[in-house]
Design a protein around this motif. Sequence first.
Motif, short mmCIF file in Angstrom:
data_model
loop_
_atom_site.label_atom_id
_atom_site.label_comp_id
_atom_site.label_asym_id
_atom_site.label_seq_id
_atom_site.Cartn_x
_atom_site.Cartn_y
_atom_site.Cartn_z
N GLN A 48 1.41 8.88 -0.65
CA GLN A 48 2.75 9.79 -0.60
C GLN A 48 2.68 11.12 0.10
O GLN A 48 3.64 11.47 0.82
CB GLN A 48 2.77 10.28 -2.30
CG GLN A 48 2.92 9.04 -3.19
CD GLN A 48 2.79 9.26 -4.48
OE1 GLN A 48 2.10 10.30 -4.85
NE2 GLN A 48 3.18 8.37 -5.52
N GLU A 51 3.78 10.32 3.45
CA GLU A 51 5.13 9.79 3.46
C GLU A 51 5.32 8.31 3.97
O GLU A 51 6.14 7.83 4.94
CB GLU A 51 6.13 10.70 4.10
CG GLU A 51 6.26 12.05 3.52
CD GLU A 51 7.01 12.92 4.47
OE1 GLU A 51 7.67 12.56 5.28
OE2 GLU A 51 7.40 14.06 3.74
N ALA A 53 6.03 4.48 4.14
CA ALA A 53 7.17 3.74 3.76
C ALA A 53 6.52 2.93 2.70
O ALA A 53 5.61 2.15 2.60
CB ALA A 53 7.80 2.86 4.99
N THR A 54 7.58 2.40 1.77
CA THR A 54 7.42 1.58 0.89
C THR A 54 6.70 0.07 1.14
O THR A 54 5.89 -0.26 0.60
CB THR A 54 8.56 1.51 -0.28
OG1 THR A 54 9.04 2.48 -0.65
CG2 THR A 54 8.17 0.49 -1.32
N ASP A 55 7.48 -0.45 2.17
CA ASP A 55 7.01 -1.72 2.65
C ASP A 55 5.63 -1.60 3.41
O ASP A 55 4.76 -2.52 3.43
CB ASP A 55 7.92 -2.30 3.59
CG ASP A 55 8.18 -1.59 4.68
OD1 ASP A 55 8.01 -0.19 4.71
OD2 ASP A 55 8.73 -2.01 5.81
N LEU A 57 3.11 0.52 1.76
CA LEU A 57 2.27 1.18 0.83
C LEU A 57 1.01 0.21 0.73
O LEU A 57 -0.03 0.64 0.55
CB LEU A 57 2.86 1.42 -0.15
CG LEU A 57 2.09 2.05 -1.43
CD1 LEU A 57 1.73 3.71 -0.86
CD2 LEU A 57 3.11 2.19 -2.46
N ARG A 58 1.17 -1.26 0.43
CA ARG A 58 0.16 -1.65 -0.27
C ARG A 58 -0.82 -2.07 0.93
O ARG A 58 -2.17 -1.78 0.77
CB ARG A 58 0.46 -3.27 -0.48
CG ARG A 58 -0.72 -4.12 -0.80
CD ARG A 58 -0.01 -5.48 -1.82
NE ARG A 58 0.73 -4.89 -3.05
CZ ARG A 58 0.35 -4.77 -3.95
NH1 ARG A 58 -1.12 -4.63 -4.31
NH2 ARG A 58 1.43 -4.50 -5.02
#
Length: 82
Positions: A48, A51, A53-55, A57-58
């Motif tokens: 976080q 920053e 990106a959501t895609d 994150l994993r």
Amino acid sequence: MKLFSALASCVLAATLTSTSVVADDTQLQSAPASLVAELTQMCVEWAQDDEVATDALRQYVLQCVNEELSAGGYVAVTEVDI
């Protein structure tokens, strides 16, 4: 990762090695689930801050957790629960 990440890694490594457990590649152990969960949460927070990106994150969190586990003398995990 940020400077905080590097400092936290050093503190974690020092904490884990202060128990006088020295592991070589043939003696690596699986980390306790509680440690993996704690590292996962820490890495999510770093993601976080960075920053991520959501895609991505994993993958970011998995790599982060495995770097921390490696520094502590544990075997890598194949997935994280975020």
